[in-house]
Enzyme design. Structure first.
Site, PDB file in Angstrom:
ATOM      1  N   LYS A  70      60.314 -41.398  40.542  1.00 47.14           N
ATOM      2  CA  LYS A  70      59.114 -42.208  40.275  1.00 47.14           C
ATOM      3  C   LYS A  70      58.368 -41.773  39.010  1.00 47.14           C
ATOM      4  CE  LYS A  70      58.308 -43.657  45.020  1.00 47.14           C
ATOM      5  NZ  LYS A  70      57.333 -43.861  46.095  1.00 47.14           N
ATOM      6  N   ASP A 107      52.747 -48.653  45.832  1.00 47.65           N
ATOM      7  CA  ASP A 107      52.642 -47.791  47.020  1.00 47.65           C
ATOM      8  C   ASP A 107      51.199 -47.742  47.535  1.00 47.65           C
ATOM      9  OD1 ASP A 107      55.328 -47.054  47.214  1.00 47.65           O
ATOM     10  OD2 ASP A 107      55.078 -45.354  45.871  1.00 47.65           O
TER      11      ASP A 107
END
Ligand code: ATR
Length: 279
Positions: A70, A107
């Protein structure tokens, strides 16, 4: 059926074989009748940049990015949303036809939507929140809570130096605390979120007592395998409302799907049951 117009998206991770995202996205694609496909990619540990370069120019529409890439995903982007910048990580990359790569992080939105679904009485703006952990997942959660209006976020970590670094990156609303002295933060928080990797199947579970939390404090665990971690079990036994990591996984996928395929996921698909069967 694959046609001449099929939109391709996917997920990049290592390992990626057990990811539930292909199941979720392809179930939505099928139900909506969208000409698209969502496939897994597992580059080697140093192969993320090569893969992302190969996708540039619109070879595929976009990817979700998961552990351990990420941060690499954010670094590979030409442009990033505020959510991605503040999280220091991206879980969505879009490959524009002009060659640019655009990063986002859904997220945090997934976390907030999971609370809205499973603990609708909770309001992020009414008090402090404790985030346990100081890795990428914890920083992303803390960033999203601050962007959503949490008045204070305690970043609580076993290694306090890492919590201090995260708090420094997030600004004055974030405060670092060592895990060994978490009780003050826990006792004033309206929600407690496990963003450590503890509790993952096989890993040692998180040693945090929740007795001193407020009766109405919502306890959330990002770990969803097992669905009820020892941490969530403790919360349930104390009568605290809980939110699970599977709901967050599904909810972060919604805005990603829309970014890849141009429309919202169709209503009426029980992706949670599908995911539970596959867990
Ligand atoms: P991610 O990028 O998924 O957030 P990470 O960067 O590996 O993962 O971070 C893992 C986090 O879980 C860290 O905050 C780690 O604490 P340390 O910084 O002290 O190592 C935390 N963690 C892992 N196992 C733990 C355990 N058994 N008890 C408490 N914290 C734990």
């Amino acid at each position: 059926m694959i046609s001449g117009k099929t939109i391709v998206a996917g997920i990049v991770g290592r390992p990626v074989a057990h990811s539930l995202s292909p199941l979720i996205h392809n179930a939505w694609l099928a139900a909506a009748g969208i000409d698209g496909v969502y496939v897994p990619f597992a580059p080697d540990a140093h192969g993320f940049d090569r893969l992302a370069k190969g996708f540039r120019g619109g070879a595929i529409r976009g990817v979700n990015v998961t552990v351990p890439f990420k941060e690499d995903a954010l670094a590979a982007a030409d442009r990033a949303s505020e959510a991605a910048r503040l999280a220091g990580a991206a879980n969505v990359l879009l490959f524009e036809p002009d060659g640019r790569t655009v990063a986002d992080n859904t997220d945090g939105l997934g976390l907030l939507r999971a609370f809205a679904v499973q603990a609708p009485q909770w309001d992020v703006q009414t008090g402090p929140v404790t985030v346990l952990g100081a890795g990428g997942a914890a920083r992303g959660a803390a960033a999203a809570l601050i962007l959503a209006g949490a008045p204070k976020v305690f970043v609580v970590n076993r290694t306090v130096a890492k919590a201090e670094a995260v708090a420094a990156a997030l600004g004055p609303k974030a405060t670092a605390r060592p895990l060994s002295h978490a009780v003050g933060a826990l006792s004033v928080s309206t929600a407690v979120i496990n963003a450590t990797s503890a509790g993952l199947s096989g890993a040692e579970s998180l040693d945090v007592a929740l007795e001193k939390t407020q009766d109405a404090a919502v306890v959330m665990d990002m770990v969803y395998k097992p669905l009820e971690t020892p941490f969530l079990r403790q919360a349930r036994e104390l009568g605290r409302p809980t939110v699970d990591g599977l709901e967050m996984l599904i909810r972060q996928a919604e805005p990603a799907f829309e970014a890849f395929f141009g429309e919202r996921p169709p209503a009426g698909v029980d992706v949670r049951s599908l995911a539970l069967k596959a867990l």
